[in-house]
Design a protein around this motif. Structure first.
Motif, PDB file in Angstrom:
ATOM      1  N   ASN A 251       0.720  -1.209  -0.017  1.00  0.00           N
ATOM      2  CA  ASN A 251      -0.027   0.055  -0.046  1.00  0.00           C
ATOM      3  C   ASN A 251       0.851   1.401   0.099  1.00  0.00           C
ATOM      4  O   ASN A 251       0.511   2.222   0.492  1.00  0.00           O
ATOM      5  N   LEU A 252       2.069   1.195  -0.502  1.00  0.00           N
ATOM      6  CA  LEU A 252       2.982   2.521  -0.915  1.00  0.00           C
ATOM      7  C   LEU A 252       2.369   3.337  -1.805  1.00  0.00           C
ATOM      8  O   LEU A 252       2.762   4.648  -1.816  1.00  0.00           O
ATOM      9  N   GLY A 253       1.742   2.712  -2.735  1.00  0.00           N
ATOM     10  CA  GLY A 253       1.284   3.749  -3.657  1.00  0.00           C
ATOM     11  C   GLY A 253       0.575   3.010  -5.128  1.00  0.00           C
ATOM     12  O   GLY A 253       0.415   1.666  -4.926  1.00  0.00           O
ATOM     13  N   ILE A 254       0.959   3.695  -6.162  1.00  0.00           N
ATOM     14  CA  ILE A 254       0.413   3.157  -7.616  1.00  0.00           C
ATOM     15  C   ILE A 254       1.564   2.683  -8.220  1.00  0.00           C
ATOM     16  O   ILE A 254       2.483   3.216  -8.655  1.00  0.00           O
ATOM     17  N   GLY A 255       1.451   1.208  -8.677  1.00  0.00           N
ATOM     18  CA  GLY A 255       2.766   0.750  -9.508  1.00  0.00           C
ATOM     19  C   GLY A 255       2.708   0.431 -10.999  1.00  0.00           C
ATOM     20  O   GLY A 255       1.499   0.069 -11.471  1.00  0.00           O
ATOM     21  N   VAL A 256       3.800   0.616 -11.667  1.00  0.00           N
ATOM     22  CA  VAL A 256       3.624   0.252 -13.001  1.00  0.00           C
ATOM     23  C   VAL A 256       4.513  -0.923 -12.995  1.00  0.00           C
ATOM     24  O   VAL A 256       5.599  -1.057 -12.850  1.00  0.00           O
ATOM     25  N   LEU A 257       3.457  -2.099 -13.535  1.00  0.00           N
ATOM     26  CA  LEU A 257       3.734  -3.494 -13.453  1.00  0.00           C
ATOM     27  C   LEU A 257       3.570  -4.438 -14.558  1.00  0.00           C
ATOM     28  O   LEU A 257       2.592  -3.687 -15.246  1.00  0.00           O
ATOM     29  N   PRO A 258       4.318  -5.386 -14.880  1.00  0.00           N
ATOM     30  CA  PRO A 258       3.936  -6.305 -16.264  1.00  0.00           C
ATOM     31  C   PRO A 258       2.456  -6.937 -15.938  1.00  0.00           C
ATOM     32  O   PRO A 258       2.137  -7.127 -15.254  1.00  0.00           O
ATOM     33  N   HIS A 259       1.773  -6.876 -16.981  1.00  0.00           N
ATOM     34  CA  HIS A 259       0.400  -7.441 -17.033  1.00  0.00           C
ATOM     35  C   HIS A 259       0.144  -8.748 -16.353  1.00  0.00           C
ATOM     36  O   HIS A 259      -0.889  -9.102 -15.810  1.00  0.00           O
ATOM     37  N   TYR A 260       1.389  -9.892 -16.598  1.00  0.00           N
ATOM     38  CA  TYR A 260       1.152 -11.100 -15.897  1.00  0.00           C
ATOM     39  C   TYR A 260       1.388 -11.101 -14.725  1.00  0.00           C
ATOM     40  O   TYR A 260       0.951 -12.166 -14.018  1.00  0.00           O
ATOM     41  N   VAL A 261       1.771 -10.048 -13.802  1.00  0.00           N
ATOM     42  CA  VAL A 261       1.706 -10.078 -12.419  1.00  0.00           C
ATOM     43  C   VAL A 261       0.298 -10.123 -11.817  1.00  0.00           C
ATOM     44  O   VAL A 261      -0.055 -10.678 -10.891  1.00  0.00           O
ATOM     45  N   ALA A 262      -0.442  -9.369 -12.581  1.00  0.00           N
ATOM     46  CA  ALA A 262      -1.695  -9.074 -12.028  1.00  0.00           C
ATOM     47  C   ALA A 262      -2.555 -10.496 -11.674  1.00  0.00           C
ATOM     48  O   ALA A 262      -3.471 -10.880 -11.130  1.00  0.00           O
ATOM     49  N   ALA A 263      -2.386 -11.439 -12.979  1.00  0.00           N
ATOM     50  CA  ALA A 263      -3.086 -12.832 -12.983  1.00  0.00           C
ATOM     51  C   ALA A 263      -2.602 -13.478 -11.815  1.00  0.00           C
ATOM     52  O   ALA A 263      -3.510 -14.613 -11.402  1.00  0.00           O
ATOM     53  N   ASP A 264      -1.692 -13.223 -11.168  1.00  0.00           N
ATOM     54  CA  ASP A 264      -1.075 -14.050  -9.876  1.00  0.00           C
ATOM     55  C   ASP A 264      -1.157 -13.532  -8.509  1.00  0.00           C
ATOM     56  O   ASP A 264      -0.945 -13.952  -7.580  1.00  0.00           O
ATOM     57  N   ASP A 265      -1.708 -12.233  -8.645  1.00  0.00           N
ATOM     58  CA  ASP A 265      -1.776 -11.383  -7.403  1.00  0.00           C
ATOM     59  C   ASP A 265      -3.309 -11.019  -7.101  1.00  0.00           C
ATOM     60  O   ASP A 265      -3.583  -9.829  -7.811  1.00  0.00           O
ATOM     61  N   PRO A 266      -3.906 -11.488  -6.380  1.00  0.00           N
ATOM     62  CA  PRO A 266      -5.340 -11.198  -6.266  1.00  0.00           C
ATOM     63  C   PRO A 266      -5.500  -9.729  -5.833  1.00  0.00           C
ATOM     64  O   PRO A 266      -6.655  -9.157  -5.456  1.00  0.00           O
ATOM     65  N   LYS A 267      -4.806  -9.419  -5.142  1.00  0.00           N
ATOM     66  CA  LYS A 267      -4.480  -7.949  -4.313  1.00  0.00           C
ATOM     67  C   LYS A 267      -4.614  -6.628  -5.367  1.00  0.00           C
ATOM     68  O   LYS A 267      -4.869  -5.815  -5.058  1.00  0.00           O
ATOM     69  N   LEU A 268      -4.200  -7.039  -6.580  1.00  0.00           N
ATOM     70  CA  LEU A 268      -4.066  -5.976  -7.491  1.00  0.00           C
ATOM     71  C   LEU A 268      -5.411  -5.622  -8.318  1.00  0.00           C
ATOM     72  O   LEU A 268      -5.970  -6.657  -8.773  1.00  0.00           O
ATOM     73  N   VAL A 269      -5.472  -4.373  -8.269  1.00  0.00           N
ATOM     74  CA  VAL A 269      -6.601  -3.744  -9.039  1.00  0.00           C
ATOM     75  C   VAL A 269      -5.936  -2.925 -10.194  1.00  0.00           C
ATOM     76  O   VAL A 269      -5.205  -1.881  -9.888  1.00  0.00           O
ATOM     77  N   ARG A 270      -6.272  -3.066 -11.378  1.00  0.00           N
ATOM     78  CA  ARG A 270      -5.887  -2.322 -12.482  1.00  0.00           C
ATOM     79  C   ARG A 270      -6.710  -0.861 -12.349  1.00  0.00           C
ATOM     80  O   ARG A 270      -7.858  -0.639 -12.417  1.00  0.00           O
ATOM     81  N   ILE A 271      -6.076   0.183 -12.720  1.00  0.00           N
ATOM     82  CA  ILE A 271      -6.471   1.488 -12.606  1.00  0.00           C
ATOM     83  C   ILE A 271      -6.244   2.087 -14.041  1.00  0.00           C
ATOM     84  O   ILE A 271      -5.370   1.608 -14.824  1.00  0.00           O
ATOM     85  N   MET A 272      -6.917   3.128 -14.512  1.00  0.00           N
ATOM     86  CA  MET A 272      -6.659   3.507 -15.880  1.00  0.00           C
ATOM     87  C   MET A 272      -6.728   2.494 -16.871  1.00  0.00           C
ATOM     88  O   MET A 272      -5.604   2.389 -17.512  1.00  0.00           O
ATOM     89  N   PRO A 273      -7.753   1.651 -17.130  1.00  0.00           N
ATOM     90  CA  PRO A 273      -7.628   0.444 -17.847  1.00  0.00           C
ATOM     91  C   PRO A 273      -7.441   1.029 -19.516  1.00  0.00           C
ATOM     92  O   PRO A 273      -6.995  -0.099 -20.139  1.00  0.00           O
ATOM     93  N   ASP A 274      -7.503   2.182 -19.963  1.00  0.00           N
ATOM     94  CA  ASP A 274      -7.272   2.511 -21.118  1.00  0.00           C
ATOM     95  C   ASP A 274      -5.666   2.914 -21.376  1.00  0.00           C
ATOM     96  O   ASP A 274      -5.535   3.300 -22.444  1.00  0.00           O
ATOM     97  N   GLN A 275      -4.909   2.888 -20.433  1.00  0.00           N
ATOM     98  CA  GLN A 275      -3.737   3.020 -20.305  1.00  0.00           C
ATOM     99  C   GLN A 275      -2.522   2.052 -20.105  1.00  0.00           C
ATOM    100  O   GLN A 275      -2.877   0.931 -19.175  1.00  0.00           O
ATOM    101  N   GLN A 276      -1.708   1.814 -21.113  1.00  0.00           N
ATOM    102  CA  GLN A 276      -0.739   0.930 -21.068  1.00  0.00           C
ATOM    103  C   GLN A 276       0.554   1.021 -21.920  1.00  0.00           C
ATOM    104  O   GLN A 276       0.289   1.864 -22.936  1.00  0.00           O
ATOM    105  N   SER A 277       1.531   0.166 -21.653  1.00  0.00           N
ATOM    106  CA  SER A 277       2.712   0.654 -22.425  1.00  0.00           C
ATOM    107  C   SER A 277       2.526  -0.129 -23.918  1.00  0.00           C
ATOM    108  O   SER A 277       1.665  -0.646 -24.302  1.00  0.00           O
ATOM    109  N   THR A 278       3.572   0.158 -24.726  1.00  0.00           N
ATOM    110  CA  THR A 278       3.634  -0.433 -26.058  1.00  0.00           C
ATOM    111  C   THR A 278       3.826  -1.965 -25.690  1.00  0.00           C
ATOM    112  O   THR A 278       4.449  -2.337 -24.771  1.00  0.00           O
ATOM    113  N   GLU A 279       3.426  -2.759 -26.613  1.00  0.00           N
ATOM    114  CA  GLU A 279       3.759  -4.268 -26.455  1.00  0.00           C
ATOM    115  C   GLU A 279       5.068  -4.726 -26.531  1.00  0.00           C
ATOM    116  O   GLU A 279       5.971  -4.062 -27.313  1.00  0.00           O
ATOM    117  N   VAL A 280       5.512  -5.447 -25.428  1.00  0.00           N
ATOM    118  CA  VAL A 280       6.785  -6.389 -25.700  1.00  0.00           C
ATOM    119  C   VAL A 280       7.058  -7.626 -25.822  1.00  0.00           C
ATOM    120  O   VAL A 280       6.227  -8.366 -24.883  1.00  0.00           O
TER     121      VAL A 280
END
Length: 298
Positions: free
Chosen positions: A232-261
């Motif tokens: 709970n330190l703040g809002i993080g920039v993380l790879p999308h695959y992390v969210a699939a394994d961490d139920p605590k994560l909530v995606r915000i601003m769903p229209d924003q993401q990086s270019t694909e890698v």
């Protein structure tokens, strides 16, 4: 040229010490020294500079060491192929990938690989440096960009996006931003832009940093970013695959993401028929497919 002397030279050059090389080869220091002198006399050149702290290769020694490294790599490849069973998967497999992907995605899934192939021994090397697969610094690589080295078999596995995440607890306490401009009221956590292997997050982070920020926390790998977000330190920039394994994560601003890698799996051409490599490749592909079916939205 005497193969035994070359073997001893390679061990000395690798260890930088006659004593350490002797320990590896189970030879006395004097025996190692005699072989090195004989090799230098046979080549009519000096291969090492001697000083109090050990041995340093001369220019001629560097040339010979490059050759023996190549020979050693080829012999190791041949040995690995000979040891590979036609029916069983066993032995050591050296896998290299980034700290973030290795610790957040790969390591938690390795139990599934061991369940199927209990005799396989994984040597997992997590670092940002790109290891040289043709020179056998590793057997298999998972890389966030297409490998450029020659003589590699490569397969594109999936596309990675960097996205913004926070915990529900954090958002309930601090509110949920709806735009980049509102991030000034939050602490933003991201991987240090000056580090290596960060192309996946640069486009998103650079866009965020064009806005006025209130507070930022930078970390040199994504595992640290995740720990900050989960606590709970703040809002993080993380790879999308992390969210699939961490139920605590909530995606915000769903229209924003990086270019694909792209994520690539690569291994040397010499290991095309290795049962260990085939087992690891099939395991990674299977895990990616299972994750897609379970979390198609990610």
């Amino acid at each position: 040229m005497d193969w035994d002397k070359l073997r001893i030279f390679h061990a000395v050059a690798d260890a930088g010490s006659l004593t350490h090389a002797g320990d590896t080869l189970h030879l006395s220091q004097s025996a190692v020294s005699r072989q090195i002198r004989a090799l230098e006399e046979g080549l009519n050149t000096t291969l090492f500079h001697r000083h109090a702290r050990g041995l340093i290769l001369t220019e001629q020694g560097e040339l010979l060491f490059d050759a023996t490294k190549a020979m050693s790599a080829r012999l190791e490849t041949a040995s690995a192929r000979i040891r590979d069973s036609e029916e069983e998967v066993f032995g050591k497999l050296r896998v290299t990938t980034t700290t973030g992907f290795g610790s957040l995605w790969l390591a938690p899934r390795l139990a599934n690989l061991y369940d199927k192939h209990p005799e396989l021994q994984i040597d997992l090397m997590l670092e940002e440096r790109v290891l040289d697969l043709p020179m056998r610094e590793a057997d298999v690589a998972l890389r966030m960009k297409e490998p450029s080295q020659a003589d590699l078999i490569r397969k594109r596995l999936m596309t990675v996006h960097m996205r913004l995440y926070a915990t529900r607890e954090y958002l309930d306490k601090h509110g949920e931003p709806k735009s980049f401009s509102e991030l000034k009221n939050h602490r933003v956590i991201y991987q240090d832009r000056t580090g290596t292997q960060v192309a996946a997050n640069l486009s998103l982070v650079n866009e965020i940093m064009t806005y006025q920020m209130g507070n930022v926390l930078t970390v040199n790998n994504y595992f640290g970013v995740l720990q900050g977000v989960d606590n709970n330190l703040g809002i993080g920039v993380l790879p999308h695959y992390v969210a699939a394994d961490d139920p605590k994560l909530v995606r915000i601003m769903p229209d924003q993401q990086s270019t694909e890698v792209p994520l690539y799996l690569a291994y040397p051409e010499e290991l095309r028929h290795s049962k260990r490599v085939q087992a690891f490749r099939d395991f990674v592909i299977d895990e990616i497919n299972k994750s897609r079916k379970k979390h198609p939205e990610t």
